[in-house]
Scaffold this motif. Structure first.
Motif, mmCIF file in Angstrom:
data_model
loop_
_atom_site.group_PDB
_atom_site.id
_atom_site.type_symbol
_atom_site.label_atom_id
_atom_site.label_comp_id
_atom_site.label_asym_id
_atom_site.label_seq_id
_atom_site.Cartn_x
_atom_site.Cartn_y
_atom_site.Cartn_z
ATOM 1 N N UNK A 86 87.897 -15.721 104.801
ATOM 2 C CA UNK A 86 87.941 -17.114 105.228
ATOM 3 C C UNK A 86 86.523 -17.681 105.340
ATOM 4 N N UNK A 87 86.081 -18.400 104.313
ATOM 5 C CA UNK A 87 84.733 -18.986 104.312
ATOM 6 C C UNK A 87 84.555 -19.976 105.459
ATOM 7 N N UNK A 88 85.612 -20.695 105.809
ATOM 8 C CA UNK A 88 85.543 -21.632 106.939
ATOM 9 C C UNK A 88 85.143 -20.882 108.204
ATOM 10 N N UNK A 89 85.761 -19.741 108.434
ATOM 11 C CA UNK A 89 85.474 -18.925 109.614
ATOM 12 C C UNK A 89 83.997 -18.535 109.631
ATOM 13 N N UNK A 90 83.507 -18.013 108.535
ATOM 14 C CA UNK A 90 82.114 -17.573 108.435
ATOM 15 C C UNK A 90 81.161 -18.732 108.718
ATOM 16 N N UNK A 91 81.479 -19.910 108.229
ATOM 17 C CA UNK A 91 80.592 -21.064 108.380
ATOM 18 C C UNK A 91 80.575 -21.653 109.787
ATOM 19 N N UNK B 202 85.230 -5.541 116.914
ATOM 20 C CA UNK B 202 85.475 -5.279 115.496
ATOM 21 C C UNK B 202 86.829 -5.883 115.146
ATOM 22 N N UNK B 203 86.834 -6.803 114.191
ATOM 23 C CA UNK B 203 88.045 -7.537 113.832
ATOM 24 C C UNK B 203 88.273 -7.498 112.326
ATOM 25 N N UNK B 204 89.531 -7.419 111.950
ATOM 26 C CA UNK B 204 89.902 -7.450 110.541
ATOM 27 C C UNK B 204 90.800 -8.659 110.317
ATOM 28 N N UNK B 205 90.301 -9.640 109.598
ATOM 29 C CA UNK B 205 91.038 -10.877 109.311
ATOM 30 C C UNK B 205 91.670 -11.467 110.584
ATOM 31 N N UNK B 206 90.852 -11.801 111.584
ATOM 32 C CA UNK B 206 91.389 -12.237 112.873
ATOM 33 C C UNK B 206 92.149 -13.556 112.870
#
Length: 100
Positions: free
Chosen positions: A76-81, A40-44
């Motif tokens: 961070x959309x880059x992260x999600x993608x 579980x991470x918050x804005x890693x």
């Protein structure tokens, strides 16, 4: 894990003398070193430069490839993608995103 995250040089330093990005990478190392089933991470990657962000994303991908589950909050959309399948909570609805 310390080597992968570029933290060898700070091992002997006190936590109040390292940067925010270094602290963030230490916390990620501490989480991954125990080989949990769920992470579980918050804005890693929020306090990380582009190079360290890529390293963290790679480690999280490796964790997922080994069957781990990641639940995280990010803007961070880059992260999600970077992941094959993501679920995004948007306007109180859960949306599945499949990336190729």
């Amino acid at each position: 894990m310390v080597k992968k995250l570029g933290l060898v040089d700070i091992l002997q330093k006190k936590s109040d003398s390292i940067s925010g990005g270094q602290k963030q990478r230490v916390m990620i190392a501490r989480a991954l070193i125990n080989e949990p089933e769920i992470l579980v991470l918050d804005e890693p990657t929020s306090a990380l430069d582009d190079n360290n962000r890529e390293i963290v994303i790679k480690l999280i991908k490796e964790f997922c490839d080994k069957g781990g589950i990641v639940v995280l909050a990010t803007h961070d959309a880059y992260f999600v993608n970077q992941f094959n399948i993501s679920y995004v909570l948007e306007n109180e609805s859960l949306k599945k995103i499949v990336n190729k």
